[in-house]
Design a protein around this motif. Structure first.
Motif, PDB file in Angstrom:
ATOM      1  N   LEU A  81       0.832  -1.207   0.000  1.00  0.00           N
ATOM      2  CA  LEU A  81       0.000   0.000   0.000  1.00  0.00           C
ATOM      3  C   LEU A  81       0.867   1.258   0.000  1.00  0.00           C
ATOM      4  O   LEU A  81       0.573   2.228  -0.707  1.00  0.00           O
ATOM      5  N   VAL A  82       1.937   1.251   0.758  1.00  0.00           N
ATOM      6  CA  VAL A  82       2.856   2.397   0.760  1.00  0.00           C
ATOM      7  C   VAL A  82       3.484   2.572  -0.622  1.00  0.00           C
ATOM      8  O   VAL A  82       3.581   3.700  -1.136  1.00  0.00           O
ATOM      9  N   ALA A  83       3.895   1.477  -1.249  1.00  0.00           N
ATOM     10  CA  ALA A  83       4.461   1.556  -2.599  1.00  0.00           C
ATOM     11  C   ALA A  83       3.434   2.109  -3.584  1.00  0.00           C
ATOM     12  O   ALA A  83       3.767   2.931  -4.446  1.00  0.00           O
ATOM     13  N   HIS A  84       2.192   1.672  -3.461  1.00  0.00           N
ATOM     14  CA  HIS A  84       1.128   2.180  -4.325  1.00  0.00           C
ATOM     15  C   HIS A  84       0.942   3.685  -4.106  1.00  0.00           C
ATOM     16  O   HIS A  84       0.817   4.458  -5.050  1.00  0.00           O
ATOM     17  N   GLY A  85       0.937   4.108  -2.852  1.00  0.00           N
ATOM     18  CA  GLY A  85       0.794   5.531  -2.548  1.00  0.00           C
ATOM     19  C   GLY A  85       1.930   6.359  -3.118  1.00  0.00           C
ATOM     20  O   GLY A  85       1.718   7.449  -3.654  1.00  0.00           O
ATOM     21  N   LEU A  86       3.160   5.852  -3.007  1.00  0.00           N
ATOM     22  CA  LEU A  86       4.297   6.581  -3.562  1.00  0.00           C
ATOM     23  C   LEU A  86       4.225   6.660  -5.082  1.00  0.00           C
ATOM     24  O   LEU A  86       4.612   7.666  -5.677  1.00  0.00           O
ATOM     25  N   SER A  87       3.709   5.607  -5.721  1.00  0.00           N
ATOM     26  CA  SER A  87       3.593   5.653  -7.184  1.00  0.00           C
ATOM     27  C   SER A  87       2.518   6.640  -7.631  1.00  0.00           C
ATOM     28  O   SER A  87       2.625   7.226  -8.697  1.00  0.00           O
ATOM     29  N   VAL A  88       1.501   6.828  -6.807  1.00  0.00           N
ATOM     30  CA  VAL A  88       0.424   7.757  -7.164  1.00  0.00           C
ATOM     31  C   VAL A  88       0.794   9.193  -6.834  1.00  0.00           C
ATOM     32  O   VAL A  88       0.646  10.090  -7.660  1.00  0.00           O
ATOM     33  N   PHE A  89       1.272   9.412  -5.630  1.00  0.00           N
ATOM     34  CA  PHE A  89       1.524  10.776  -5.173  1.00  0.00           C
ATOM     35  C   PHE A  89       2.953  11.221  -5.393  1.00  0.00           C
ATOM     36  O   PHE A  89       3.239  12.411  -5.351  1.00  0.00           O
ATOM     37  N   GLY A  90       3.863  10.288  -5.582  1.00  0.00           N
ATOM     38  CA  GLY A  90       5.254  10.623  -5.858  1.00  0.00           C
ATOM     39  C   GLY A  90       5.875  11.468  -4.774  1.00  0.00           C
ATOM     40  O   GLY A  90       5.608  11.303  -3.598  1.00  0.00           O
ATOM     41  N   ARG A  91       6.680  12.403  -5.198  1.00  0.00           N
ATOM     42  CA  ARG A  91       7.397  13.235  -4.233  1.00  0.00           C
ATOM     43  C   ARG A  91       6.505  14.310  -3.634  1.00  0.00           C
ATOM     44  O   ARG A  91       6.912  15.022  -2.731  1.00  0.00           O
ATOM     45  N   ASP A  92       5.293  14.475  -4.139  1.00  0.00           N
ATOM     46  CA  ASP A  92       4.392  15.499  -3.619  1.00  0.00           C
ATOM     47  C   ASP A  92       3.924  15.206  -2.195  1.00  0.00           C
ATOM     48  O   ASP A  92       3.351  16.066  -1.556  1.00  0.00           O
ATOM     49  N   ILE A  93       4.155  13.995  -1.719  1.00  0.00           N
ATOM     50  CA  ILE A  93       3.746  13.662  -0.357  1.00  0.00           C
ATOM     51  C   ILE A  93       4.528  14.503   0.648  1.00  0.00           C
ATOM     52  O   ILE A  93       3.970  15.077   1.563  1.00  0.00           O
ATOM     53  N   PHE A  94       5.835  14.558   0.468  1.00  0.00           N
ATOM     54  CA  PHE A  94       6.676  15.272   1.418  1.00  0.00           C
ATOM     55  C   PHE A  94       7.040  16.673   0.943  1.00  0.00           C
ATOM     56  O   PHE A  94       7.059  17.610   1.709  1.00  0.00           O
ATOM     57  N   PHE A  95       7.367  16.788  -0.324  1.00  0.00           N
ATOM     58  CA  PHE A  95       7.769  18.083  -0.884  1.00  0.00           C
ATOM     59  C   PHE A  95       6.822  18.400  -2.028  1.00  0.00           C
ATOM     60  O   PHE A  95       6.951  17.858  -3.116  1.00  0.00           O
ATOM     61  N   GLY A  96       5.874  19.288  -1.775  1.00  0.00           N
ATOM     62  CA  GLY A  96       4.906  19.668  -2.790  1.00  0.00           C
ATOM     63  C   GLY A  96       5.574  20.378  -3.954  1.00  0.00           C
ATOM     64  O   GLY A  96       6.759  20.711  -3.932  1.00  0.00           O
ATOM     65  N   SER A  97       4.804  20.632  -4.978  1.00  0.00           N
ATOM     66  CA  SER A  97       5.351  21.209  -6.195  1.00  0.00           C
ATOM     67  C   SER A  97       5.929  22.597  -5.970  1.00  0.00           C
ATOM     68  O   SER A  97       6.868  22.997  -6.640  1.00  0.00           O
ATOM     69  N   ASN A  98       5.411  23.351  -5.040  1.00  0.00           N
ATOM     70  CA  ASN A  98       5.940  24.689  -4.806  1.00  0.00           C
ATOM     71  C   ASN A  98       6.611  24.799  -3.431  1.00  0.00           C
ATOM     72  O   ASN A  98       6.755  25.884  -2.897  1.00  0.00           O
ATOM     73  N   TRP A  99       7.036  23.682  -2.876  1.00  0.00           N
ATOM     74  CA  TRP A  99       7.672  23.677  -1.568  1.00  0.00           C
ATOM     75  C   TRP A  99       8.943  24.509  -1.569  1.00  0.00           C
ATOM     76  O   TRP A  99       9.184  25.288  -0.640  1.00  0.00           O
ATOM     77  N   GLU A 100       9.771  24.362  -2.615  1.00  0.00           N
ATOM     78  CA  GLU A 100      11.033  25.095  -2.667  1.00  0.00           C
ATOM     79  C   GLU A 100      10.790  26.598  -2.679  1.00  0.00           C
ATOM     80  O   GLU A 100      11.473  27.348  -1.982  1.00  0.00           O
ATOM     81  N   GLU A 101       9.832  27.031  -3.472  1.00  0.00           N
ATOM     82  CA  GLU A 101       9.533  28.461  -3.545  1.00  0.00           C
ATOM     83  C   GLU A 101       9.085  29.006  -2.189  1.00  0.00           C
ATOM     84  O   GLU A 101       9.516  30.078  -1.773  1.00  0.00           O
ATOM     85  N   LYS A 102       8.231  28.274  -1.506  1.00  0.00           N
ATOM     86  CA  LYS A 102       7.763  28.701  -0.183  1.00  0.00           C
ATOM     87  C   LYS A 102       8.915  28.769   0.813  1.00  0.00           C
ATOM     88  O   LYS A 102       8.992  29.685   1.624  1.00  0.00           O
ATOM     89  N   LYS A 103       9.804  27.770   0.775  1.00  0.00           N
ATOM     90  CA  LYS A 103      10.921  27.727   1.707  1.00  0.00           C
ATOM     91  C   LYS A 103      11.881  28.884   1.439  1.00  0.00           C
ATOM     92  O   LYS A 103      12.358  29.527   2.384  1.00  0.00           O
ATOM     93  N   VAL A 104      12.190  29.169   0.182  1.00  0.00           N
ATOM     94  CA  VAL A 104      13.069  30.289  -0.159  1.00  0.00           C
ATOM     95  C   VAL A 104      12.457  31.588   0.328  1.00  0.00           C
ATOM     96  O   VAL A 104      13.136  32.435   0.931  1.00  0.00           O
ATOM     97  N   GLN A 105      11.153  31.766   0.072  1.00  0.00           N
ATOM     98  CA  GLN A 105      10.479  32.981   0.514  1.00  0.00           C
ATOM     99  C   GLN A 105      10.483  33.095   2.033  1.00  0.00           C
ATOM    100  O   GLN A 105      10.678  34.173   2.580  1.00  0.00           O
ATOM    101  N   GLU A 106      10.311  31.972   2.714  1.00  0.00           N
ATOM    102  CA  GLU A 106      10.329  31.971   4.176  1.00  0.00           C
ATOM    103  C   GLU A 106      11.682  32.435   4.698  1.00  0.00           C
ATOM    104  O   GLU A 106      11.765  33.258   5.612  1.00  0.00           O
ATOM    105  N   PHE A 107      12.777  31.911   4.117  1.00  0.00           N
ATOM    106  CA  PHE A 107      14.109  32.322   4.554  1.00  0.00           C
ATOM    107  C   PHE A 107      14.394  33.777   4.211  1.00  0.00           C
ATOM    108  O   PHE A 107      15.041  34.484   4.975  1.00  0.00           O
ATOM    109  N   MET A 108      13.901  34.216   3.065  1.00  0.00           N
ATOM    110  CA  MET A 108      14.096  35.614   2.690  1.00  0.00           C
ATOM    111  C   MET A 108      13.365  36.531   3.662  1.00  0.00           C
ATOM    112  O   MET A 108      13.906  37.556   4.087  1.00  0.00           O
ATOM    113  N   ASP A 109      12.134  36.172   4.029  1.00  0.00           N
ATOM    114  CA  ASP A 109      11.369  36.976   4.987  1.00  0.00           C
ATOM    115  C   ASP A 109      12.022  36.964   6.361  1.00  0.00           C
ATOM    116  O   ASP A 109      12.048  37.973   7.054  1.00  0.00           O
TER     117      ASP A 109
END
Length: 117
Positions: A81-109
């Motif tokens: 089930l975990v393997a199935h979830g990773l195949s469906v959601f991929g890396r978006d489970i932990f790091f969403g598509s705009n995670w990097e942008e939010k983190k950069v903005q957070e550090f800049m602020d």
């Protein structure tokens, strides 16, 4: 239009994807997500049935309930089930598509008040 949305729009334009192709890709993704949720529901129902039936057959606190044979279906199917979830959601489970942008903005602020002079 946000920067991320504009980038995705430009990406689709560069790739030559028409709205119909984008709909088909989105539809397939929704079907995969639905398939995962159905898989998760069946996992919970079947394993609950197995565990409850074993618990009812054994006495409370009996060693049989805590043996490996009782839990191996839960464990190995859970890995699937975990393997199935990773195949469906991929890396978006932990790091969403705009995670990097939010983190950069957070550090800049956060560092806005600290001037490096």
């Amino acid at each position: 239009m946000g920067r991320f949305r504009k980038r995705m729009y430009d990406k689709y334009q560069e790739e030559g994807n028409s709205p119909d192709e984008r709909y088909d890709m989105a539809y397939k993704r929704v079907k995969r997500i639905k398939g995962f949720y159905i898989h998760a529901l069946v996992y919970v129902l079947v394993n609950a049935f197995i565990l409850i039936s074993i618990f009812n057959r054994s006495m409370i606190g009996d060693v049989v309930f805590w043996e490996w044979q009782t839990w191996n279906t839960v464990f190995f199917w859970g890995i699937g089930l975990v393997a199935h979830g990773l195949s469906v959601f991929g890396r978006d489970i932990f790091f969403g598509s705009n995670w990097e942008e939010k983190k950069v903005q957070e550090f800049m602020d956060k560092d806005k008040g600290n001037k490096w002079e």
